[in-house]
Design a protein around this motif. Sequence first.
Motif, PDB file in Angstrom:
ATOM      1  N   LEU A   1     -22.657   5.263  72.706  1.00 16.03           N
ATOM      2  CA  LEU A   1     -22.680   4.468  73.971  1.00 16.03           C
ATOM      3  C   LEU A   1     -22.923   2.965  73.631  1.00 16.03           C
TER       4      LEU A   1
ATOM      5  N   PHE B   1     -22.429   6.810  85.034  1.00 19.90           N
ATOM      6  CA  PHE B   1     -21.246   7.684  84.602  1.00 19.90           C
ATOM      7  C   PHE B   1     -21.604   8.914  84.198  1.00 19.90           C
TER       8      PHE B   1
ATOM      9  N   PRO C   1     -17.876   3.413  80.270  1.00 18.11           N
ATOM     10  CA  PRO C   1     -19.456   3.286  79.960  1.00 18.11           C
ATOM     11  C   PRO C   1     -19.650   2.152  78.869  1.00 18.11           C
TER      12      PRO C   1
ATOM     13  N   GLY D   1     -20.326  -0.938  86.841  1.00 14.93           N
ATOM     14  CA  GLY D   1     -19.880   0.297  86.553  1.00 14.93           C
ATOM     15  C   GLY D   1     -19.009   1.047  87.519  1.00 14.93           C
TER      16      GLY D   1
ATOM     17  N   THR E   1     -26.563   2.657  82.802  1.00 19.62           N
ATOM     18  CA  THR E   1     -25.047   3.198  82.554  1.00 19.62           C
ATOM     19  C   THR E   1     -24.886   4.503  82.649  1.00 19.62           C
ATOM     20  N   GLU E   2     -25.703   5.419  82.062  1.00 21.22           N
ATOM     21  CA  GLU E   2     -25.644   6.701  81.607  1.00 21.22           C
ATOM     22  C   GLU E   2     -25.906   7.547  83.172  1.00 21.22           C
TER      23      GLU E   2
ATOM     24  N   TRP F   1     -23.539  10.398  82.251  1.00 20.25           N
ATOM     25  CA  TRP F   1     -23.606  10.284  80.773  1.00 20.25           C
ATOM     26  C   TRP F   1     -24.680  11.107  79.967  1.00 20.25           C
TER      27      TRP F   1
END
Lengths: 315, 340
Positions: free
Chosen positions: B108, B288, B211, B155, B284-285, B290
């Motif tokens: 990422l 999404f 992402p 996002g 971000t994780e 992630w």
Amino acid sequence: MFGRLLSPIRGTTGFARWILVAGLVLTGVFLVFAIFAPWIAPYDFNQYQAHGARFPKMAPPSGNHWLGTNDQFFDILSRIIWGARTEVKVVLISVAFSVVIGAPLGLVSGFVGGWWDRVMVFLMDAIYAFPSLLLAIVFSFLLQGPLGGGTLAAALSLTVIYIPQYFRVVRNTTVSAREATYVEAARAIGARNGTIMTRYVFGNVIGSVPVIGTLNAADAISTLAALGFLGLGIQPTVASEWGYDLSRALDDAAAGIWWTALFPGLAIVLLVTGLTLVGEGLNETINPALRKRKLIRAVLPAGGPLTEDEQEVTA
Amino acid sequence: MSAGSGSLPRYLVQRILLVIPMIWVLLTLVFLLLRVAPGDPVTAMFGGKLDAHAVALRRHQLGLDQPLYVQYFHYLGEVARLRFGHTLSDNRSIVDVIRDNGGATLTLTVGAFIFALLIGIPLGLLAGRRRDSLPDVVIRLFGVVSYAAPIFWVGLMLVILVSPTGWPTFGIASAETQFTVPTHTHILLVDAIISGSGAATLDVLKHHVLPCVTLGLLLSGVFIRLVRVNLLQTLGADYVEAARARGIKERHVVRRHAFRNALVPVVTIIGLQVALTLSGAVLTERTFNWPGLGNQLVNYINQRDYPAVQGLVTFFAVVVVVASLVVDVVNAIIDPRIRY
């Protein structure tokens, strides 16, 4: 009193003034929201019914609910307006605490010098090097237990991040002020260290605090929203918070429901931009290095684009 | 001349030695925060669910019944051997967590950096080259907004815009890919490539786009601002002026003389963004879903798993310090002016 407040604006020209005014207007709107939330907001932040009728769930913007409703039947406009109050409260507390803790630490450290100063600088640098969000996460994790998930816990988690910044600025200005003639003069008339620090040095080093304060406030809004988004900020039962609302919007986004995500995020963008502009504008008016630039420009006959370049670059 | 007096090896040794107290201070901070601070890890997690005997047993297993200084030296010794402890909730070794989830965070962040460089450098150069023109104003405005806009909101907006097209918006791969790709390196993208399945690789790459763009947009704002300012500085520098005076065409002056030197500090900037990137990666994780380290950290926090939080935060601290060391060393090798 009012005239003195406005004097920084009058002292500016051109672009700097535009930035400052735009920032003040944006910030002012949210301040009005924060102060007068009960009168401006159509509903309470956790109100899901009115006149005996439930609000619709996840309704798109309409005449009844200008910005729509979310998955908990809450009115989004009301939550944004009440949210402004939460953000302002948290930011005021956290910035106040970091100034009150960071500035005196920096003053003493810079004035005393020696190994104490070295240790403090090293410690503050270590904290500063650490990812600020992680630090805030750890602190809110720890403080949520004893303090509950309220405004104070969130504000204190943010305080920790910003202490090193005030420490640094105040310490560095103190180090140079320590050697200044007026301090020497004070010493010569037999003033004690405490007196010199509080009476003479303090007033001269505190000038840079407002600029950092506004820029930190902008950063604090983002961090508070991030904590809320991670579920570590203010608990939803206590107050309305934009970041928390965005975390709830996560599940709706893929389903094409845009209003639950768009509006709280826009509120964050606008307030952060407003505060950043105020900070930049203040910086241009207060910062002597930038002020000098204006003088040069005034002296030069019709400064060409090249000279302007150079001036901006050196700034 | 004092700047040139320090030799490169001496500087490197000094810089590397400085890492030890830096890490020590951070580790002590982490320990103090998570061990001395209120609450007991076992009670915080299992409070009310386990009887007193079971709680005492767990505490003994974790060494929490020992004096604080014993725990402290034990912790330092473990970290020195790159052991970060065990989680309480699912009893995994933190090293395993880092191995299993670190790959997703790595791809990422690397993807985000690539995107940020691809966007940030050309836009920064353009803005600096055409100062105060319309593109410059628009690009600078983009820089301000990319700073002001929360990364998770960006996002979310991308998800809303993209999801009608059927492009993947959540997770690192479709369930099928995750099931079929055999694990070699614990980095899913690399494993998919190793497996030789084009479909799986494409699937993982597709999942990376949103992402990486989200995190990359945040970073690109920083790159734009710094490249622009650097270019303005180099364009006003003496050697550029000299090149102009020699009658070299402006286009050549800009390309040959100004651009290159404007890009040197980008190395430093990349290094300075490690802390920002880590913070951004966590958010971000989460946005999404992630399967990276940041997401794991938040999961453990929500379970009030103290040892897991302590282990992961320790790891992040080590990463930050080592990254800043690497940047300083690379800088010292590239730029002979940086030695003190």
